[in-house]
Design an enzyme around this catalytic site. Structure first.
Site, PDB file in Angstrom:
ATOM      1  N   ASP A  36       0.867  -1.222   0.081  1.00 50.66           N
ATOM      2  CA  ASP A  36      -0.079  -0.069  -0.039  1.00 50.66           C
ATOM      3  C   ASP A  36       0.985   1.205  -0.115  1.00 50.66           C
ATOM      4  OD1 ASP A  36      -2.345  -1.372  -0.271  1.00 50.66           O
ATOM      5  OD2 ASP A  36      -3.065  -0.797   1.785  1.00 50.66           O
ATOM      6  N   ASP A 294      -6.149  35.230 -34.467  1.00 58.02           N
ATOM      7  CA  ASP A 294      -6.234  33.976 -34.054  1.00 58.02           C
ATOM      8  C   ASP A 294      -7.391  33.443 -33.307  1.00 58.02           C
ATOM      9  OD1 ASP A 294      -3.864  33.581 -35.245  1.00 58.02           O
ATOM     10  OD2 ASP A 294      -2.785  34.009 -33.452  1.00 58.02           O
ATOM     11  N   GLY A 429      -6.262  20.352 -33.762  1.00 54.25           N
ATOM     12  CA  GLY A 429      -7.219  19.712 -34.333  1.00 54.25           C
ATOM     13  C   GLY A 429      -7.624  20.292 -35.853  1.00 54.25           C
ATOM     14  N   MET A 430      -7.540  21.768 -36.111  1.00 50.74           N
ATOM     15  CA  MET A 430      -7.725  22.170 -37.541  1.00 50.74           C
ATOM     16  C   MET A 430      -6.725  21.384 -38.348  1.00 50.74           C
ATOM     17  SD  MET A 430      -9.882  24.397 -38.018  1.00 50.74           S
ATOM     18  CE  MET A 430      -9.768  26.105 -38.880  1.00 50.74           C
TER      19      MET A 430
END
Lengths: 508, 466
Positions: A36, A294, A429-430
């Protein structure tokens, strides 16, 4: 019983250990079975600690089960006392000791007679509280203990510090970017002309606790850790506290204005408006970013946010209020603090999710199909599966979330860091999306890098099967080596045996 | 340390205050090995937190494991264990349809005395999936011993009679199927003749498939046929175990499995050193051969050739000292191999020492030390990490093999470390993988060669305590 694959908040003892090991010269002894003590591994690996983690286990084994711990816990405490001479030893219960119901308080009492160190039993119940709640309680417990101790000895300081001063409460080990936030907050206090009285618990000695009442006010940057202590200090000494997380341009300004109000009420005469203005307009790039082209391109893009209360709430506000991003839903796994969270983000998102079920979160992400996710490591992996970029904003975290470089989330430098994080998530992503539309960067077929295009050698099925077990990125190399080996020896048919013989011969 | 060298291996036992992984970690490699299994760990958040963090990225790959997380109602028996487990297992059956569900009992189920062994057969009958119970808890076991408890439970599930038809038999048997892949019956019969006539041999211990193939081929070269392997790739392919079959272990931590195979399944155990390192592999093969009355062929040359190939790595560690803090039970075999490589072993920490199961390995260690003129190391069972750190400070070994909790702090104090857990996950068995062991062992020393002369090997302030 609950079927669970993943949990956001750890068990209670992790919270206690995080607080105990954040202090200097405090040792924690877990009452737990073998294995543990995984906390030590996490601290040593994730935060790359150079020092041994001051946590040992008083091992619960079969004998303990049969006869009780008897002298064992007391012996372990006094032993640690003489070996390491800590100021404080915190006996830490675990899920196991919660069920065994041994009288740990009695052990602590007995041990504190012999030990030079102070000895405390962490007052946390595994089945009632989680990591965050336990951390908050343990910190409160330690603060209260040393305040009361000082009071008994008459060592509490008289009055406040000469100049305005602050205690920063809640910086701890294994906390998300806590070290960097701490540096940034100290710098901010310096800029505001405020002395930092103490930082608790990270790097503090327990002896500093008695000086806490000297501060004019307490700053609790994280919702999860420190509120109980701040509340206690308010009750005892009337010290006001500020629980506005200075994350994002607007919230940082709000936090600073609150500081101004609190210290002016105590006789300071400060006006931070010019400072806020200067920082917002010219030092932090975040305000300018929100005006730039942007950021304009991000307008109305969909995002989802999930994390602990502090970071999820702050991110939601930054995305919606400072960048014009459409937060479809925001959520937290801090279920015990749901009301506060709802109140904070209510007007900045369409929907609020309060859950600690990662399956639900995954489904909710899939349903919404956002352009970016801001969440924990778990959401990052959901994003990977769904091809959606993710910025990690909260624990649970991995080693890459303990950067060596300076990356605060708070204060004015924090706003810059958060801007990068958000913008990079969306552009990635773009970029991906555009590549897909135009069919990728490089549409030519990859030509094999083999030594000869046609192999004159035969691979048996078992040979081929073994070859296929070899990880893809080295398979080509293994295949070439094996064929070379076979050719050198005039072997026509390659089976598993030949494959491994070749492996041995090249010593790879 | 006294000046007089001990004449025989010296065994000590300390406080048992050491760092190791919880034995439930065995689900991490066993669910991958047994492809149609599902592991259900019946425990608390503490267990879940450990698995989640210890297994790292594997957790995100839809693992075939889950926690049955006990809540306060379970602890105080307000909820009915049987009903709760039935609900969860039905859900697992629906979502994953496994061929076996393995229940891993934990510290909590021990303490509240949940009768898993009693509940399993009943529930098995009701939902129609075999349920195997293994009590792999931190009260009783350390790290790799978890696999031992699972395999001991699996041993009871191995079929006790080979199916009547010969064709079925090869169907059951993954290894022979693999080796006879795509061959017709006559060809199979022909390839049978490659083997010496010997009683069936079943090997036990979970190894990655490529290593299984390698060891199987190794024995085939001596005309020995491996009739089966516990565990097999799939639960439905567990090997036949009839009374009188021979069995041999491939890992040093499998003493319960060995005991079960001997006592319950009436198999005969071939006690051999473990096939770790070329010396171990050779001794392992020789022992099996000797039991079957076979004279081993070509082992001398083969071992020599392997050593030759290792020389560039052996050169790096020859004459250096090593200290095992002990956490995974591979320590005796690894120490024996490293002594053969010319290292001096200062201490062998080990969680648990089964002197009977490891007898041949211990004998080989002693022999190796004598042959290499190396002092016999002390074997410290249930070590005390704090005391060990004092000894390390005193002895200043060239290499400490230890858990991750101590690795970074030791490195910061200028002591080279190798993380012990890697030895459990790397392929280290057989002749072909000896290099992988040395790859691990020499890594910190090779790192030192790259970084030497930079002058920053001690990175804590002098007053820092060990």
């Amino acid at each position: 019983m609950k079927l669970a694959y993943w949990m956001y908040a750890g068990p209670a003892h992790i919270g206690t250990l995080r607080v105990a090991t954040s202090f200097k010269n405090v040792h924690a002894i877990m009452h737990a079975p073998l294995g543990d003590d995984y906390f030590n591994v996490m601290r040593s690996m994730l935060s790359r600690e150079r020092d041994f983690t001051p946590v040992t286990t008083s091992v619960v084994d079969r004998h303990v089960l049969a006869r009780g711990s008897q002298e064992k816990v007391v012996d372990n405490i006094t032993r640690k006392d003489s070996e390491e001479h800590p100021d404080l030893i915190v006996l830490t219960p675990t899920c196991t000791s919660s069920i065994l119901q041994e009288d740990l308080a009695n052990f602590v009492e007995r041990a504190s007679i012999e030990a030079k160190a102070d000895v405390l039993l962490a007052d946390v119940n595994h089945y009632r509280v989680n990591e965050m709640q336990a951390a908050d309680r343990t910190l409160h417990q330690i603060v209260q203990y040393y305040i009361e101790k000082a009071r008994k000895k008459g060592e509490l300081p008289e009055g406040k510090s000469e100049k305005p001063s602050v205690n920063i409460i809640g910086i701890s080990t294994l906390g998300f970017h806590n070290q960097h936030d701490c540096t940034e907050l100290k710098r901010l206090m310096g800029d505001l002309g405020i002395e930092v009285n103490t930082v608790i618990p990270e790097g503090a000695s327990v002896h500093e606790i008695k000086t806490m009442p000297r501060a004019w006010f307490n700053l609790v940057p994280y919702r999860e850790l420190g509120l109980m202590s701040a509340e206690y200090l308010k009750e005892e000494f009337g010290t006001p506290y500020i629980d506005i997380t200075p994350m994002g341009v607007v919230e940082t300004a709000r936090c600073i204005r609150k500081i101004q109000q609190v210290i002016n009420a105590q006789g300071a005469d400060v006006n931070y408006e010019d400072f806020i203005n200067e920082q917002t307009m010219h030092v932090s790039q975040a305000a300018w970013f929100s005006r730039s082209i942007d950021c304009q391109n991000l307008t109305g893009k969909k995002a989802v946010v999930f994390g602990d209360s502090t970071h999820a709430a702050a991110m939601t506000k930054i995305l919606a209020r400072e960048m014009g991003i459409h937060v479809v839903w925001a959520g937290t796994y801090c279920k015990y603090d749901a009301d506060w969270f709802k109140e904070q983000v209510g007007e900045y998102c369409d929907e609020i999710l309060i859950t600690d079920d990662h399956g639900l979160i995954g489904d909710a992400i899939a349903r919404v199909e956002p352009s970016a996710i801001f969440g924990t490591q778990m959401e990052r992996h959901v994003g990977k599966r769904l091809d959606i970029p993710c910025g990690v904003i909260a624990a649970p975290i991995h080693v890459q979330n303990f950067p060596i470089g300076y990356k605060p989330f708070m204060g004015y430098e924090g706003t810059n860091q958060v801007t990068d994080l958000v913008y990079n998530s969306f552009t990635l992503g773009m970029e991906d999306h555009l590549l897909e539309i135009f069919g990728g960067h490089d549409t030519k077929e990859v030509i094999t890098k083999g030594i000869s295009a046609e192999s004159d050698l035969n691979w048996t099925k078992d040979g081929q099967a073994e070859l296929n077990k070899i990880p893809g990125f080295v398979r080509g190399k293994v295949k070439r080596n094996t064929e070379k080996f076979a050719r050198d020896r005039g072997i026509q048919v390659i089976n598993a045996e030949v494959l491994y013989a070749a492996k041995e011969s090249v010593g790879a | 340390m006294t000046a007089v060298e001990p004449q025989a291996l010296n065994f000590e036992c300390e406080t048992g205050n050491y760092h190791t992984f919880c034995p439930i970690s065995c689900v991490a490699w066993l669910y991958q090995k047994i492809e149609d299994s599902f592991f259900l760990v019946i425990g608390t958040k503490t267990c879940g937190y450990f698995l989640q963090n210890a297994m790292g990225v594997m957790i995100f790959a839809e693992p075939r494991y889950a926690m049955a997380e006990l809540e306060e109602g379970d602890i105080s028996a307000q909820l009915n264990d049987y009903e709760e487990l039935k609900r969860l297992c039905t859900q697992i059956k629906r979502d994953r349809n496994p061929s076996v569900i393995v229940w891993i009992g934990t510290c909590t189920t021990e303490i509240i005395k949940m009768d898993l062994e009693g509940l399993a057969p009943k529930l098995e009958g009701e939902i129609g999936i075999p349920i195997v119970v293994a009590r792999a808890n931190g009260l009783d076991y350390a790290f790799t011993q978890g696999e031992d408890t699972v395999l001991a439970a699996m041993a009871a599930r191995c079929p006790d009679k080979s199916p009547v038809a010969e064709a079925d038999k090869s169907e059951r048997n993954a290894i022979s199927k693999l080796l006879n892949f795509g061959k017709k019956k006559e060809e199979v019969a022909a390839s049978e003749s490659e083997y010496v006539d010997h009683p069936p041999l079943v090997l036990f211990g979970s190894l990655p498939d490529p290593v299984v193939t390698q060891l199987t081929i190794e024995l085939k070269k001596q005309g020995i046929k491996v009739s089966g392997w516990l565990p097999a790739k799939r639960f439905t392919e567990l090997p036949v175990l009839e009374e009188g079959y021979y069995v041999s272990g491939v890992n040093p931590f499998l003493s319960r499995t060995a005991t079960t195979l001997m006592r319950r399944r009436k198999c005969k155990l071939i006690g051999a050193p473990f096939p770790i390192g070329p010396d171990g592999t050779r001794a392992w093969i020789e022992k099996i051969c000797s039991v079957f009355g076979i004279t081993p062929r070509g082992l001398d040359e083969r071992e020599a050739l392997i050593w030759e190939g290792l020389e560039d790595y052996v050169k790096i560690i020859r004459g250096k000292s090593v200290f095992f803090m002990g956490d995974n039970l591979l320590e005796i075999s690894l120490a024996r191999f490293l002594v053969r490589c010319g290292m001096t072993v200062q201490e062998i920490g080990i969680p648990y020492m089964d002197k009977r199961y490891q007898a041949a390995e211990l004998a080989l260690l002693e022999k190796t030390c004598n042959e290499m003129g190396s002092p016999l190391p002390t074997i410290v069972e249930k070590p005390d990490n704090y005391n060990q750190l004092q000894r390390i400070n005193e002895l200043h070994p060239d290499l400490v093999i230890t858990g991750m909790a101590h690795a970074n702090p030791l490195e910061a104090r200028g002591i080279n470390t190798k993380w012990s857990v890697e030895f459990t996950f790397a392929q280290i068995h057989g002749f072909g993988n000896a290099r992988d062991i040395l790859e691990l062992v020499t890594r910190p020393l090779r790192r030192n060669n790259s970084l030497k002369d930079l002058g920053w090997d001690k990175l804590v302030r002098e007053d820092a305590k060990v």
